[in-house]
Design a protein around this motif. Structure first.
Motif, PDB file in Angstrom:
ATOM      1  N   GLY A  14       9.136  39.884  33.268  1.00 21.49           N
ATOM      2  CA  GLY A  14      10.525  40.218  33.008  1.00 21.49           C
ATOM      3  C   GLY A  14      11.446  39.380  33.872  1.00 21.49           C
ATOM      4  N   SER A  15      12.724  39.656  33.773  1.00 22.90           N
ATOM      5  CA  SER A  15      13.683  38.916  34.583  1.00 22.90           C
ATOM      6  C   SER A  15      14.613  39.889  35.274  1.00 22.90           C
ATOM      7  N   ALA A  16      14.927  39.610  36.508  1.00 23.20           N
ATOM      8  CA  ALA A  16      15.866  40.439  37.265  1.00 23.20           C
ATOM      9  C   ALA A  16      17.277  40.193  36.738  1.00 23.20           C
ATOM     10  N   PRO A  17      18.141  41.189  36.812  1.00 26.14           N
ATOM     11  CA  PRO A  17      19.518  40.988  36.368  1.00 26.14           C
ATOM     12  C   PRO A  17      20.243  39.991  37.241  1.00 26.14           C
ATOM     13  N   ALA A  18      21.307  39.441  36.689  1.00 25.99           N
ATOM     14  CA  ALA A  18      22.119  38.513  37.468  1.00 25.99           C
ATOM     15  C   ALA A  18      22.656  39.245  38.693  1.00 25.99           C
ATOM     16  N   PRO A  19      22.645  38.612  39.843  1.00 25.30           N
ATOM     17  CA  PRO A  19      23.071  39.292  41.065  1.00 25.30           C
ATOM     18  C   PRO A  19      24.563  39.626  41.038  1.00 25.30           C
ATOM     19  N   THR A  20      24.902  40.749  41.654  1.00 25.35           N
ATOM     20  CA  THR A  20      26.298  41.105  41.817  1.00 25.35           C
ATOM     21  C   THR A  20      26.947  40.130  42.785  1.00 25.35           C
ATOM     22  N   ALA A  42      48.792  25.688  42.268  1.00 27.01           N
ATOM     23  CA  ALA A  42      47.886  26.030  41.175  1.00 27.01           C
ATOM     24  C   ALA A  42      46.914  27.109  41.629  1.00 27.01           C
ATOM     25  N   ILE A  43      46.582  28.004  40.708  1.00 24.87           N
ATOM     26  CA  ILE A  43      45.577  29.046  40.937  1.00 24.87           C
ATOM     27  C   ILE A  43      44.526  28.891  39.844  1.00 24.87           C
ATOM     28  N   LEU A  44      43.273  28.826  40.231  1.00 27.40           N
ATOM     29  CA  LEU A  44      42.179  28.690  39.281  1.00 27.40           C
ATOM     30  C   LEU A  44      41.339  29.963  39.321  1.00 27.40           C
ATOM     31  N   ILE A  45      41.412  30.749  38.250  1.00 25.34           N
ATOM     32  CA  ILE A  45      40.571  31.936  38.104  1.00 25.34           C
ATOM     33  C   ILE A  45      39.249  31.449  37.530  1.00 25.34           C
ATOM     34  N   LYS A  46      38.193  31.538  38.318  1.00 23.19           N
ATOM     35  CA  LYS A  46      36.973  30.772  38.058  1.00 23.19           C
ATOM     36  C   LYS A  46      35.797  31.659  37.660  1.00 23.19           C
ATOM     37  N   GLY A  47      35.167  31.313  36.519  1.00 20.15           N
ATOM     38  CA  GLY A  47      33.870  31.868  36.170  1.00 20.15           C
ATOM     39  C   GLY A  47      33.882  33.267  35.587  1.00 20.15           C
ATOM     40  N   GLY A  48      34.970  33.676  34.934  1.00 23.71           N
ATOM     41  CA  GLY A  48      35.035  35.005  34.341  1.00 23.71           C
ATOM     42  C   GLY A  48      34.630  35.011  32.876  1.00 23.71           C
ATOM     43  N   THR A  49      34.378  36.196  32.350  1.00 24.25           N
ATOM     44  CA  THR A  49      34.142  36.387  30.914  1.00 24.25           C
ATOM     45  C   THR A  49      35.493  36.662  30.282  1.00 24.25           C
ATOM     46  N   ILE A  50      36.012  35.714  29.521  1.00 25.74           N
ATOM     47  CA  ILE A  50      37.401  35.725  29.086  1.00 25.74           C
ATOM     48  C   ILE A  50      37.534  36.302  27.676  1.00 25.74           C
ATOM     49  N   LEU A 403      41.673  41.308  35.873  1.00 27.79           N
ATOM     50  CA  LEU A 403      40.242  41.097  36.063  1.00 27.79           C
ATOM     51  C   LEU A 403      39.582  42.461  36.210  1.00 27.79           C
ATOM     52  N   ILE A 404      38.613  42.744  35.350  1.00 29.69           N
ATOM     53  CA  ILE A 404      37.932  44.034  35.319  1.00 29.69           C
ATOM     54  C   ILE A 404      36.483  43.827  35.750  1.00 29.69           C
ATOM     55  N   ARG A 405      36.060  44.518  36.792  1.00 31.33           N
ATOM     56  CA  ARG A 405      34.690  44.336  37.279  1.00 31.33           C
ATOM     57  C   ARG A 405      33.683  44.844  36.256  1.00 31.33           C
ATOM     58  N   ALA A 406      32.720  43.993  35.948  1.00 28.19           N
ATOM     59  CA  ALA A 406      31.635  44.359  35.040  1.00 28.19           C
ATOM     60  C   ALA A 406      30.331  44.548  35.793  1.00 28.19           C
ATOM     61  N   THR A 407      30.440  44.697  37.120  1.00 28.38           N
ATOM     62  CA  THR A 407      29.249  44.874  37.965  1.00 28.38           C
ATOM     63  C   THR A 407      29.219  46.251  38.616  1.00 28.38           C
ATOM     64  N   ASP A 408      30.212  47.099  38.331  1.00 35.19           N
ATOM     65  CA  ASP A 408      30.212  48.454  38.874  1.00 35.19           C
ATOM     66  C   ASP A 408      29.157  49.283  38.155  1.00 35.19           C
ATOM     67  N   ILE A 409      28.813  50.405  38.735  1.00 37.43           N
ATOM     68  CA  ILE A 409      27.714  51.185  38.181  1.00 37.43           C
ATOM     69  C   ILE A 409      28.003  51.673  36.765  1.00 37.43           C
ATOM     70  N   ASN A 410      29.286  51.875  36.420  1.00 36.73           N
ATOM     71  CA  ASN A 410      29.626  52.352  35.074  1.00 36.73           C
ATOM     72  C   ASN A 410      29.869  51.229  34.074  1.00 36.73           C
ATOM     73  N   THR A 411      29.962  49.987  34.535  1.00 38.89           N
ATOM     74  CA  THR A 411      30.205  48.866  33.615  1.00 38.89           C
ATOM     75  C   THR A 411      29.015  47.907  33.525  1.00 38.89           C
ATOM     76  N   ALA A 412      28.105  47.961  34.471  1.00 38.14           N
ATOM     77  CA  ALA A 412      26.928  47.082  34.428  1.00 38.14           C
ATOM     78  C   ALA A 412      25.832  47.705  33.544  1.00 38.14           C
ATOM     79  N   PRO A 413      24.990  46.903  32.922  1.00 34.57           N
ATOM     80  CA  PRO A 413      25.086  45.452  32.867  1.00 34.57           C
ATOM     81  C   PRO A 413      26.076  45.024  31.799  1.00 34.57           C
ATOM     82  N   SER A 415      26.773  43.788  28.757  1.00 39.29           N
ATOM     83  CA  SER A 415      26.045  43.478  27.531  1.00 39.29           C
ATOM     84  C   SER A 415      26.984  43.148  26.382  1.00 39.29           C
ATOM     85  N   ASN A 416      28.169  43.744  26.394  1.00 39.05           N
ATOM     86  CA  ASN A 416      29.160  43.508  25.343  1.00 39.05           C
ATOM     87  C   ASN A 416      30.531  43.632  25.984  1.00 39.05           C
TER      88      ASN A 416
END
Length: 487
Positions: A14-20, A42-50, A403-413, A415-416
């Motif tokens: 198997g694979s471990a989930p992406a780290p928080t 300039a402000i760069l918001i980097k690496g989010g799921t948009i 920006l909404i955290r998708a790594t909290d216990i109620n939003t992880a993992p 998936s959609n």
């Protein structure tokens, strides 16, 4: 206690989930300091799921580049800008700020005081009850309280239906509260229920020149009415102002009233209608043909018993209108666009299944998560007359971003992304909020506000209002108070 550590290890193959993401507090503090002291950097918001809400941009994992108040570019891996301040968005969903299309912000210090009122009792409690006791200071405190809880929940714009303009100072106080909160606000100035409308309208011109002389600001002005009238609508047309309205079967002879206003050429696309419960088809046709905007109140209609207690969303869809969502007030429940989306999505799904089981014809299709997110963002911006400035992540628009955290216990993992925002997230998952490129919340905390001082203002204003009505606070009482001894 059972040792479950064995089961916390992924099975072989198997694979471990992406780290928080690991946040460095010192680095975050330095980033926040820089954000609060930046102007055109300039402000760069980097690496989010948009989730952009713009078909031309699409949904992607990537970056958002801001300069000043504007979104400059959005892409999967933007090239480094030499002077850009980077905000790490890894593990978050990046979305347009929510827009609440209709809220009575002046009632903020009364939040939670009366969870079981119907509509008539609500008016007696607020407009006819506490409203006349408000000082300008109380208008300020209530509006500030509501605006800050909105920002905390990712709502970057509110249409504030401010119908407690007892005096010019009351109106000024409400506007100054929106300004001090740092929210994008539409101040919909309205006369107090049963108040002097002539005094109110004559003061709107003063209010406009004093607070709304620039088009390049976060605050805009419109009017608000509880009952449609030729006087208010004609004044609005003469002053080139939008009008927000409470709309529903509470208006007597509503077909004749709306036909008269339409016949006078007063019903146009500069009108926004709240609730819209139990409207006759002829009135719906007038609204649809006028290009007016509408918003629905999933919790308010149910809480206060308006019409069938569920928004007329299928009629709105049938007419091809893009609606907004609204929280209305905080007397009975907390302000949250997340909960409005969940309530509308699940309530509509249940009613659609019910119609199918009953064998009804022409059963409407289920609402989808994408629908309610659009209502909460671009639909609200359209209600506010601000779709050119906000409501989607689009280059050239203002940077109203959440920006909404998708790594909290109620939003992880994660998936959609759409389901996470519309069915799982809550205000506590809101990590960071920008309004026109200015940071208002960062790493879960409101910034630029003395929250202890504001909490004290809210409590003292509430207690003053209790006292003015010879009431004493009681957190176990049905309406939060009991009669003061001796009264």
């Amino acid at each position: 206690m059972t040792d479950t550590s064995t089961f916390a290890t992924p099975p072989s193959g198997g694979s471990a989930p992406a780290p928080t993401p690991v946040r460095d507090q010192a680095h975050d503090a330095a980033t926040l300091s820089a954000l609060q002291n930046t102007a055109d950097q300039a402000i760069l918001i980097k690496g989010g799921t948009i989730l952009s809400q713009d078909p031309a941009v699409g949904d992607l994992v990537g970056d958002v580049l801001i300069r000043g108040r504007k979104i400059i570019e959005i892409g999967p891996d933007l090239e480094a800008v030499t002077d850009a301040l980077v905000v790490d968005a890894t593990g978050t969903i990046v979305a347009p700020g929510f827009v609440d299309s209709h809220v009575h912000a002046w009632e903020g210090q009364l939040r939670g005081t009366a969870p079981t009122l119907d509509f008539g009792a609500y008016l007696g409690f607020t407009a006819f009850g506490y409203g006349p006791a408000y000082r300008p200071h109380d208008n300020y405190v209530g509006t500030l309280a509501t605006a800050l809880v909105a920002l905390d929940a990712g709502i970057t714009t509110i249409i504030d239906n401010s119908h407690n303009s007892q005096t010019p100072d009351h109106s000024s106080a409400a506007v100054e509260a929106l300004r001090d909160a740092g929210i994008r606000g539409v101040h919909a100035s309205g006369a107090p229920v049963g108040g002097d409308s002539a005094q109110w309208l004559s003061d709107v011109t003063r209010l406009r020149s004093e607070y709304f002389s620039s088009d390049d600001q976060l605050l805009t002005l419109r009017l608000f009415d509880l009952y449609p009238s030729v006087e208010v609508w004609d004044f609005a047309r003469g002053e080139n102002l939008w009008v927000s309205h409470e709309m529903g079967a509470h208006i007597e002879n509503i077909e004749d009233v709306m036909a008269d206003l339409s016949g006078r050429g007063l019903l146009t696309d500069t009108h926004t209608f709240n609730h819209c419960f139990n409207l006759p088809d002829k009135v719906w046709d007038m609204l649809g043909n006028s290009g007016a905007t509408v918003n629905v109140c999933p919790r308010s209609d149910a809480a206060f018993g308006l019409g069938t207690a569920f928004p007329p969303i299928d009629k709105i869809r049938e007419l091809g209108i893009l609606p907004g969502l609204s929280g209305d007030n905080e007397i009975s429940y907390g302000l949250s666009m997340f909960t409005e989306m969940q309530t509308l999505l699940n309530g509509h799904r249940g009613r659609t299944f019910e119609k199918t089981v009953l064998g009804q014809d022409n059963v409407p299709s289920h609402l989808a998560p994408a629908d309610v997110l659009t209502y909460a963002t671009l639909g609200g911006a359209t209600n506010a007359g601000l779709a050119d400035s906000t409501g989607s992540l689009t280059p050239g628009k203002d940077a109203d971003i959440v920006l909404i955290r998708a790594t909290d216990i109620n939003t992880a993992p994660l998936s959609n992304a759409l389901a996470t925002v519309t069915a799982f997230a809550h205000a506590g998952n809101v990590d960071t909020v920008f309004v026109a490129g200015q940071v208002r919340k960062f790493r879960g905390e409101l910034v630029g506000q003395d929250l202890n001082k504001i909490r004290s203002l809210i409590e003292s204003s509430r207690d003053y209002l209790y006292s003015a009505r010879s009431l004493t606070g009681d957190v176990f009482a049905e309406q939060g108070t009991i009669a003061t001894e001796g009264n």
